[in-house]
Design an enzyme around this catalytic site. Structure first.
Site, PDB file in Angstrom:
ATOM      1  N   GLY A  12      20.345  18.114  57.383  1.00 24.32           N
ATOM      2  CA  GLY A  12      21.452  19.061  57.471  1.00 24.32           C
ATOM      3  C   GLY A  12      21.585  19.912  56.227  1.00 24.32           C
ATOM      4  N   PHE A  15      27.349  22.390  54.041  1.00 26.60           N
ATOM      5  CA  PHE A  15      27.939  22.210  52.709  1.00 26.60           C
ATOM      6  C   PHE A  15      27.569  20.854  52.098  1.00 26.60           C
ATOM      7  CE2 PHE A  15      30.938  25.464  54.356  1.00 26.60           C
ATOM      8  CZ  PHE A  15      30.776  26.390  53.348  1.00 26.60           C
ATOM      9  N   GLY A  16      27.571  19.787  52.915  1.00 30.09           N
ATOM     10  CA  GLY A  16      27.279  18.456  52.392  1.00 30.09           C
ATOM     11  C   GLY A  16      25.827  18.294  51.966  1.00 30.09           C
ATOM     12  N   VAL A  80      15.762  17.137  64.350  1.00 27.04           N
ATOM     13  CA  VAL A  80      15.735  15.672  64.260  1.00 27.04           C
ATOM     14  C   VAL A  80      16.205  15.105  65.587  1.00 27.04           C
ATOM     15  CG1 VAL A  80      16.802  13.682  63.132  1.00 27.04           C
ATOM     16  CG2 VAL A  80      16.107  15.682  61.772  1.00 27.04           C
ATOM     17  N   GLU A 172      43.650  31.916  62.293  1.00 22.66           N
ATOM     18  CA  GLU A 172      42.885  33.033  61.757  1.00 22.66           C
ATOM     19  C   GLU A 172      42.289  33.879  62.875  1.00 22.66           C
ATOM     20  OE1 GLU A 172      41.790  31.328  57.349  1.00 22.66           O
ATOM     21  OE2 GLU A 172      40.358  30.893  58.944  1.00 22.66           O
ATOM     22  N   ASP A 301      31.424  15.863  57.698  1.00 17.85           N
ATOM     23  CA  ASP A 301      32.052  15.615  58.988  1.00 17.85           C
ATOM     24  C   ASP A 301      31.369  14.508  59.766  1.00 17.85           C
ATOM     25  OD1 ASP A 301      33.636  17.698  58.340  1.00 17.85           O
ATOM     26  OD2 ASP A 301      32.891  19.083  59.855  1.00 17.85           O
ATOM     27  N   ALA A 317      35.178  22.375  54.091  1.00 12.45           N
ATOM     28  CA  ALA A 317      34.020  22.587  53.230  1.00 12.45           C
ATOM     29  C   ALA A 317      34.111  21.827  51.896  1.00 12.45           C
ATOM     30  CB  ALA A 317      33.817  24.085  52.995  1.00 12.45           C
TER      31      ALA A 317
END
Lengths: 431, 431
Positions: A12, A15-16, A80, A172, A301, A317
């Protein structure tokens, strides 16, 4: 002969995963970052792509470009399909195995429709660039179809937009759809006007922005209503179909529904054969490792994490970034031979949401901001956090342009032309 | 009671149709412009979208935005399927009729594969935004697949790019693919290097840029070869398939082929039941009207037009613009009751083509420019001709960024993820 470098595989490039890779810069390890897409996406601004304010390349950047100067990282664009925990290898779709000594799982979240997956075709969510351009196409095609529609009721349904879920994304989107609609309908169409536009925000809870303090929720509700958004609180959605949405005892006729209500974790728990919470997130130890498997670290997440006070760590994030950085720290500590416990400590910076073009709410906990000051802080913070210097300049200029002229630059309908039978139908986006 | 305004229907929002609509500004007519897409496309820069230098929204703009201040124009996003010449109405896909008093046909051109339509799936052309993002995806996915490929021959095929046709589009694509490849492979991949890149430009004639003077062709040939492009002249393509292209007695193994060899007119000749030349272009009178139908004017690539010297008018943007403006002048003359003959006079401004990042050739007829001076003239001319002020600023900034850093901003692979079976296969783009 030197011993081979420890192999760190990160699944992945969100952000992580990206934070984990970046914090390993200079370390004597061989990092492989695997993502099925070639780009890292700045999701906090994705709603602006969906509403034609920014173009896709302003909020996304090739992962291998971001990591190009980091010699110890190789980026693989691959899908994956599983993890062989015993052999310690990630299994790719082509059957090949990528062996690891340490695995960082940062596969993120996807939309969840509360076991009503058939709703997805009528109410797409907003997680990928394709989601965003698909929603943009639906919004713009609805205006086009309304301009041609002669039946008043059908036209009303085409100019009614429903957004389900009043968290930050829903709030938003609601504000941005109003502004996109007003700017587009003001002078570009001949048969429809801004007064025909209807934006309805539907929320199951009794207030918007449930994670914020009640006074900011109240302020946001008032701001949304001032902007012309119809806010329906305490309304559970009962049905979604091609002609509209049913909630409470109401039925709203609309051709465009956007899902901002729920997310579920990626299938990582299945790959790892691990215990998951009801949203599908992997239950992890305090240091984010998988119980019984210290060589597997789950971040963002994908993991079910709580603060020391027992509150769940939110799926935002900064939380993913902190968890990714924590994974790298854990790996570096082990490389140094440091085996002392290293629990993950989440530092909550605050909650932010914009409400249309010149207003926002920010909840820093003790400090709260609202209105145009919050909007400026929000804008500067988001430009600051953009990955790339060029993106910072271009996003700032795009915003300045919209601020000064009201013109949104990216109102392109792509992958969909006018057709007889299905002006609002989708091509297969996920292809 | 006033008599109803003359109804002018324009099919197509490209350079020709847009020019016709704009020249009718202020006239006492009711203009309806019909296009199946919502945007006008600045095709001269489309190859830069295909090679990740510009993003789609920098070269396209909603037609109704461009014409928003022109009260006498209505824009319809709809697909035309025919024309009822006797009833004087355009037939849309939904069966509805749009009546006209004067019809302007500006439907442009599409790729032509010399009766080898099966080549299209392997060698896409470059006419629409979807074509451009599709080619961009193919180019970028080829790099991704090569990075993972362990077989040397298969990797070589993945890093070989063939461009068929050495007109301006083919020459510009060849230079841009070399630069995209070199910039991408320089530091972002671990298993492949710029030296592995191979770009082959295949042309049936004995020189590149056949419309330019021979000395500029020779200069361009040398520049392309200096840039590392392999140029194969006098080579007719015999076969194209999933594994490569055959020409002369050669066989080139490649996974990425781009078609820049031929165009054919849109099906307008069929709609009008009119005589066409072998490229499908409608044969018209000297004033661009259809023989026997003075109320039908055919412009741009849709019409077969010659200069007074008997040379065919080229299929370039300035020619389409001039023809569109001519159509409007003819309409305005008739409104004034002026029935004197008004033959179309094409003024050839010149031919331009870039060769990579810092070189170009310009043939103004008597004056010829080449090298970096030509490149600057080319760049300034193209920014000047962009439709919109904001686009001018953003394109100029994007170019400046690439010029200074070599970084292309739009290397996004969208609508295609890494998959096992078909990393290079297409989703249905036209959807």
């Amino acid at each position: 002969m030197t011993s081979p470098k420890p192999r760190i595989v990160i699944i992945g490039g969100g952000f992580g995963g990206l934070a984990a890779a970046q914090k390993l810069a200079g370390a004597n390890v061989a990092v492989t970052l695997i993502d099925r897409r070639n780009h890292h996406l700045f999701q906090p601004l994705l709603y602006q792509v969906a509403t034609a304010a920014l173009s896709p390349s302003e909020v996304a950047w090739p992962i291998r470009h971001i990591l190009r100067k980091q010699d110890n990282v190789q980026v693989l664009m691959a899908t994956v399909v599983g993890v062989d925990i015993n052999q310690r290898a990630v299994i790719l779709e082509d059957g090949s195995h990528v062996p690891y000594d340490t695995l960082v799982v940062a596969t993120g979240a996807q939309h969840a429709y509360f076991d009503k997956d058939e709703w997805e075709q009528f109410a797409p969510g907003l997680k990928t660039l394709e989601d965003a351009t698909s929603i943009r196409r639906r919004l713009l095609l609805a205006f086009e179809a309304a301009e041609r529609e002669t039946n008043a009721e059908a036209r009303r349904a085409l100019l009614t937009f429903a957004i389900i879920g009043a968290g930050p994304t829903g709030v938003e989107m609601a504000g941005a759809v109003v502004e996109l609609g007003r700017a587009s309908l003001k002078d570009q169409f001949r048969n429809i006007t801004p007064a025909d536009l209807r934006v309805v925000l539907i929320e199951g809870a009794d207030r918007v922005l449930l994670n914020f303090s009640p006074d900011l929720s109240a302020y946001t509700l008032k701001s949304l209503r001032d902007l012309g958004v119809e806010v329906e609180l305490g309304q559970m959605v009962k049905a979604i179909d091609a002609d509209g949405v049913s909630f409470g005892d109401k039925r709203l006729l609309t051709k465009t529904i956007i899902w901002a209500a729920g997310v579920a974790a990626s299938p990582a728990a299945k790959w790892l054969d691990a215990e998951a919470d009801k949203a599908g997130r992997v239950k992890v130890n305090a240091d984010l490792t998988l119980p019984g498997h210290p060589e597997i670290i789950v971040v963002g997440d994908t993991a079910s994490i709580s603060t020391p006070e027992g509150k769940p760590v939110p799926g935002v994030a900064p939380a993913a970034k902190q968890a990714g950085a924590h994974a790298a720290q854990l790996i570096l500590a082990r490389l140094r031979g440091d085996a002392s416990p290293l629990p993950f400590r989440y530092a909550h910076a605050g909650d932010l949401a914009t409400i249309g073009k010149r207003s926002a709410v920010i909840d820093f906990g003790t400090t709260k901001l609202k209105g145009w000051i919050a909007w400026w802080v929000w804008g500067i913070a988001h430009i600051y956090f953009l990955v790339d210097f060029k993106n910072r300049i271009f996003v700032a200029m795009s915003w300045l342009w919209i601020y000064l002229t009201g013109q949104r630059s990216s109102r392109l309908i792509t992958h969909g032309m006018a057709t007889e039978k299905a002006p609002l139908e989708e091509v297969d986006e996920a292809g």
